[in-house]
Design a protein around this motif. Structure first.
Motif, mmCIF file in Angstrom:
data_model
loop_
_atom_site.group_PDB
_atom_site.id
_atom_site.type_symbol
_atom_site.label_atom_id
_atom_site.label_comp_id
_atom_site.label_asym_id
_atom_site.label_seq_id
_atom_site.Cartn_x
_atom_site.Cartn_y
_atom_site.Cartn_z
ATOM 1 N N ALA A 39 2.540 -5.985 -5.141
ATOM 2 C CA ALA A 39 3.985 -5.902 -4.924
ATOM 3 C C ALA A 39 4.344 -4.583 -4.256
ATOM 4 C CB ALA A 39 4.730 -6.051 -6.248
ATOM 5 N N ALA A 40 3.738 -3.495 -4.727
ATOM 6 C CA ALA A 40 4.006 -2.183 -4.135
ATOM 7 C C ALA A 40 3.548 -2.136 -2.683
ATOM 8 C CB ALA A 40 3.310 -1.104 -4.953
ATOM 9 N N ARG A 41 2.405 -2.746 -2.391
ATOM 10 C CA ARG A 41 1.924 -2.783 -1.009
ATOM 11 C C ARG A 41 2.875 -3.568 -0.119
ATOM 12 N NH1 ARG A 41 -4.501 -4.211 -1.756
ATOM 13 N NH2 ARG A 41 -5.142 -2.236 -2.710
ATOM 14 N N SER A 42 3.407 -4.656 -0.639
ATOM 15 C CA SER A 42 4.350 -5.465 0.117
ATOM 16 C C SER A 42 5.608 -4.665 0.435
ATOM 17 C CB SER A 42 4.698 -6.721 -0.687
ATOM 18 O OG SER A 42 5.545 -7.575 0.042
ATOM 19 N N VAL A 43 6.101 -3.905 -0.546
ATOM 20 C CA VAL A 43 7.288 -3.074 -0.341
ATOM 21 C C VAL A 43 6.996 -1.962 0.665
ATOM 22 C CG1 VAL A 43 8.850 -1.421 -1.438
ATOM 23 C CG2 VAL A 43 8.280 -3.561 -2.607
ATOM 24 N N ALA A 44 5.857 -1.296 0.502
ATOM 25 C CA ALA A 44 5.522 -0.183 1.395
ATOM 26 C C ALA A 44 5.382 -0.668 2.842
ATOM 27 C CB ALA A 44 4.227 0.485 0.928
ATOM 28 N N ALA A 45 4.774 -1.825 3.029
ATOM 29 C CA ALA A 45 4.622 -2.369 4.385
ATOM 30 C C ALA A 45 5.982 -2.713 4.984
ATOM 31 C CB ALA A 45 3.723 -3.597 4.350
ATOM 32 N N ALA A 46 6.869 -3.286 4.164
ATOM 33 C CA ALA A 46 8.205 -3.642 4.650
ATOM 34 C C ALA A 46 9.014 -2.390 4.979
ATOM 35 C CB ALA A 46 8.935 -4.487 3.604
ATOM 36 N N ALA A 47 8.891 -1.367 4.138
ATOM 37 C CA ALA A 47 9.611 -0.110 4.387
ATOM 38 C C ALA A 47 9.128 0.539 5.679
ATOM 39 C CB ALA A 47 9.424 0.837 3.208
ATOM 40 N N ARG A 48 7.828 0.536 5.888
ATOM 41 C CA ARG A 48 7.256 1.085 7.119
ATOM 42 C C ARG A 48 7.763 0.294 8.333
ATOM 43 N NH1 ARG A 48 5.727 5.361 9.189
ATOM 44 N NH2 ARG A 48 3.980 5.832 7.804
ATOM 45 N N ALA A 49 7.795 -1.026 8.220
ATOM 46 C CA ALA A 49 8.265 -1.865 9.328
ATOM 47 C C ALA A 49 9.731 -1.600 9.649
ATOM 48 C CB ALA A 49 8.056 -3.340 8.997
ATOM 49 N N ASP A 50 10.505 -1.203 8.626
ATOM 50 C CA ASP A 50 11.926 -0.896 8.819
ATOM 51 C C ASP A 50 12.160 0.518 9.325
ATOM 52 O OD1 ASP A 50 12.724 -3.411 8.081
ATOM 53 O OD2 ASP A 50 13.230 -2.869 6.007
ATOM 54 N N GLY A 51 11.084 1.264 9.533
ATOM 55 C CA GLY A 51 11.206 2.608 10.084
ATOM 56 C C GLY A 51 11.371 3.710 9.063
ATOM 57 N N HIS A 52 11.203 3.399 7.786
ATOM 58 C CA HIS A 52 11.319 4.428 6.746
ATOM 59 C C HIS A 52 10.046 5.268 6.666
ATOM 60 C CE1 HIS A 52 15.136 3.177 5.061
ATOM 61 N NE2 HIS A 52 14.729 1.923 5.025
ATOM 62 N N GLU A 53 10.229 6.485 6.237
ATOM 63 C CA GLU A 53 9.090 7.387 6.042
ATOM 64 C C GLU A 53 8.912 7.757 4.567
ATOM 65 O OE1 GLU A 53 9.744 10.759 8.525
ATOM 66 O OE2 GLU A 53 9.423 9.633 10.400
ATOM 67 N N ARG A 54 9.854 7.313 3.721
ATOM 68 C CA ARG A 54 9.814 7.704 2.318
ATOM 69 C C ARG A 54 10.344 6.565 1.456
ATOM 70 N NH1 ARG A 54 12.792 13.218 0.082
ATOM 71 N NH2 ARG A 54 11.820 13.289 -1.982
ATOM 72 N N VAL A 55 9.728 6.389 0.285
ATOM 73 C CA VAL A 55 10.127 5.355 -0.666
ATOM 74 C C VAL A 55 10.414 6.003 -2.014
ATOM 75 C CG1 VAL A 55 9.438 3.238 -1.854
ATOM 76 C CG2 VAL A 55 8.685 3.634 0.501
ATOM 77 N N PHE A 56 11.522 5.592 -2.629
ATOM 78 C CA PHE A 56 11.882 6.045 -3.979
ATOM 79 C C PHE A 56 11.761 4.876 -4.950
ATOM 80 C CE2 PHE A 56 13.857 9.378 -1.563
ATOM 81 C CZ PHE A 56 13.978 10.470 -2.416
ATOM 82 N N VAL A 57 11.213 5.145 -6.129
ATOM 83 C CA VAL A 57 11.204 4.148 -7.199
ATOM 84 C C VAL A 57 11.393 4.832 -8.551
ATOM 85 C CG1 VAL A 57 9.744 2.449 -6.040
ATOM 86 C CG2 VAL A 57 8.680 4.199 -7.471
ATOM 87 N N GLY A 58 11.972 4.087 -9.493
ATOM 88 C CA GLY A 58 12.009 4.507 -10.891
ATOM 89 C C GLY A 58 10.940 3.750 -11.644
#
Length: 299
Positions: A39-58
């Motif tokens: 699940a985390a890999r799926s989120v990280a790949a989607a964030a990268r595809a959207d042009g993000h360089e940083r991810v926040f999670v609780g």
């Protein structure tokens, strides 16, 4: 980008419950020690595809470790917000290069703080109830796809731990897409999770100070399960049931698993604890798939 092949295994055992076929789906072998890594890999790949360089999670530990691992593989910066005094203090996530923050209160407070920080920074909000929720559910559902590919649409029953209810919702969504009818039996901590205390409904959050965390039950504890209502609907629609397992039952299940070469944490063994307890009072037949979700020492 560096990738690591998923490490899971399916173990067939016939002596855990007399006369019953039990299949142990071991999801503890990922680098982060958690089934949440896909699940985390799926989120990280989607964030990268959207042009993000940083991810926040609780997180209270496992999702934070999974996201830190996934972000490191994607070349993303990661910030994990933990409740003060919970888990390993973020040592594992920090070792991957993640930035660790702390929030007063419990898990839900850490998630709220991470929502705020992500919005403030204009970064990706990778929380299970955030804008990448579909990516989270897709990642969690991949184990169901793998099981279906290996086993076919056998008339099985599935046992898994429950905290936020996210995994339950993801499993049910993938099962429906496959046309595979599998009752989902979710196992949580007695008195410490509203999915457990509300079953069979209606869903009611617990008072914020009512839950008690221990070194064994922490990933199963929520006063408000972020996917709680949807999880209860999914369990009911599948023909499953919600169960509770005490700390002693979690530890006993963990110890049994060591005999099969599985290094699960007590909470990661919750599905087995629920099955063993249920089998004492209820006739059970058919294959039982037990999903083991966290590695000992990391969950």
């Amino acid at each position: 980008m560096t990738t690591t092949a998923p490490r899971t295994r399916l173990i067939s055992v016939d002596d855990l419950v007399p006369g019953l076929s039990v299949l142990l789906q071991d999801e503890t072998l990922y680098a982060s020690g958690s089934h949440k890594e896909p699940a985390a890999r799926s989120v990280a790949a989607a964030a990268r595809a959207d042009g993000h360089e940083r991810v926040f999670v609780g997180s209270c530990g496992s999702y934070g470790r999974a996201m830190a691992t996934a972000c490191a593989q994607e070349g993303l910066r990661c910030t994990v917000v933990l409740p003060e005094g919970w888990g390993d203090g973020g040592a594992f996530a920090e070792a991957t290069g993640a930035d660790i923050r702390f929030a007063p209160g419990g898990y839900e407070d850490a998630v709220e703080e991470s929502h705020r920080l992500a919005a403030e920074a204009g970064a990706a909000d990778g929380n299970v109830d955030g804008p990448y929720q579909d990516a989270v559910l897709d990642g969690h559902g991949r184990v169901v796809q793998a099981l279906h590919r290996e086993l076919g649409p056998i008339p099985a029953t599935m046992w898994l731990p429950v905290g936020n209810g996210t995994t339950v919702v993801a499993f049910h969504r993938r099962l429906r897409a496959l046309g595979w009818s599998v009752p989902l039996h979710a196992v949580g901590s007695p008195g410490n999770n509203p999915i457990v205390t509300s079953w069979p409904g209606p869903y009611e959050p617990l008072p914020t100070g009512a839950v008690v965390t221990t070194e064994h039950n922490e990933p199963l504890v929520n006063w408000h399960a972020l996917h709680g209502p949807a999880a209860m609907i999914a369990i009911d629609a599948s023909g499953g049931v919600v169960h509770a397992a005490t700390d002693d039952e979690l530890v006993a299940a963990q110890k049994l698993l060591t005999g099969y070469g599985v290094d699960a944490s007590p909470s990661g063994a919750a599905g087995l604890a629920g099955l063993l307890n249920h089998a004492l009072s209820t006739p059970i037949d058919g294959p039982q798939i037990v999903v083991l979700t966290g590695r000992s020492g990391l969950d």
